[in-house]
Design a protein around this motif. Sequence first.
Motif: not given
Lengths: 121, 113
Positions: B97, B100-102, B104
């Motif tokens: 985090h 951005t984008p955070f 996964f």
Amino acid sequence: EVQLVESGGGLVQPGGSLRLSCAASGFTFSNYAMSWVRQAPGKGPEWVSVICGSDNNTYYADSVRGRFTISRDNSKNTLFLQLNSLRVEDTAVYYCAKAEGSSCYRSSDCWGQGTLVTVCS
Amino acid sequence: DVVVTQSPDSLAVSLGERATINCKSSQSVFHSSNNNNYLAWYQQKPGQPPKRLIFWASLRESGVPDRFSGSGSGTDFTLTISSLQAEDVAVYYCQQHYYTPFTFGQGTRLEIK
């Protein structure tokens, strides 16, 4: 106790629109950044968007920028996600999640149960 | 975008044994001004939302058993379960985090051997 309850999902045709809501309780909503994260069937989570708690700045994933809009109503403790120009690939469970602070750059410490959006003709 | 890669994709461990999951970020997520790594670990069981286990790479969420620990810095991180219990069967995700984008990781499915 922190609670996040999403609503507004459903079945929509490609090109259609939906507005998701997330009702928050148990914390001072305006003080926290809030995110939307989606998860397509059988896939991992995909971060969609975040709105900061301090300045209401917003950020989006490339896959939704220009089609989705995140917003919040602090007077009603509610987070929204407006979904326009929906595509089949937007089909997913959409979760709202609370960050652990007002900054957008914080991980999410609490998640709702999600609302299912299905896009098909 | 920052790519986050977990290894292995799946893992089978005997009850009471150690489980180790790795997470590698394509860019460093360490912020020198506050000495924090912007990396969290989540556990997800079927039909449930993800649950945060570890934040700032190594801090355990309140109520999470101490058999769960996180380590690492910069681009390389590890989630360790010191003694696997039956209730730990789940899919585990890391998330950065910092940019951005955070993003996964793709997830690691943990099963009992």
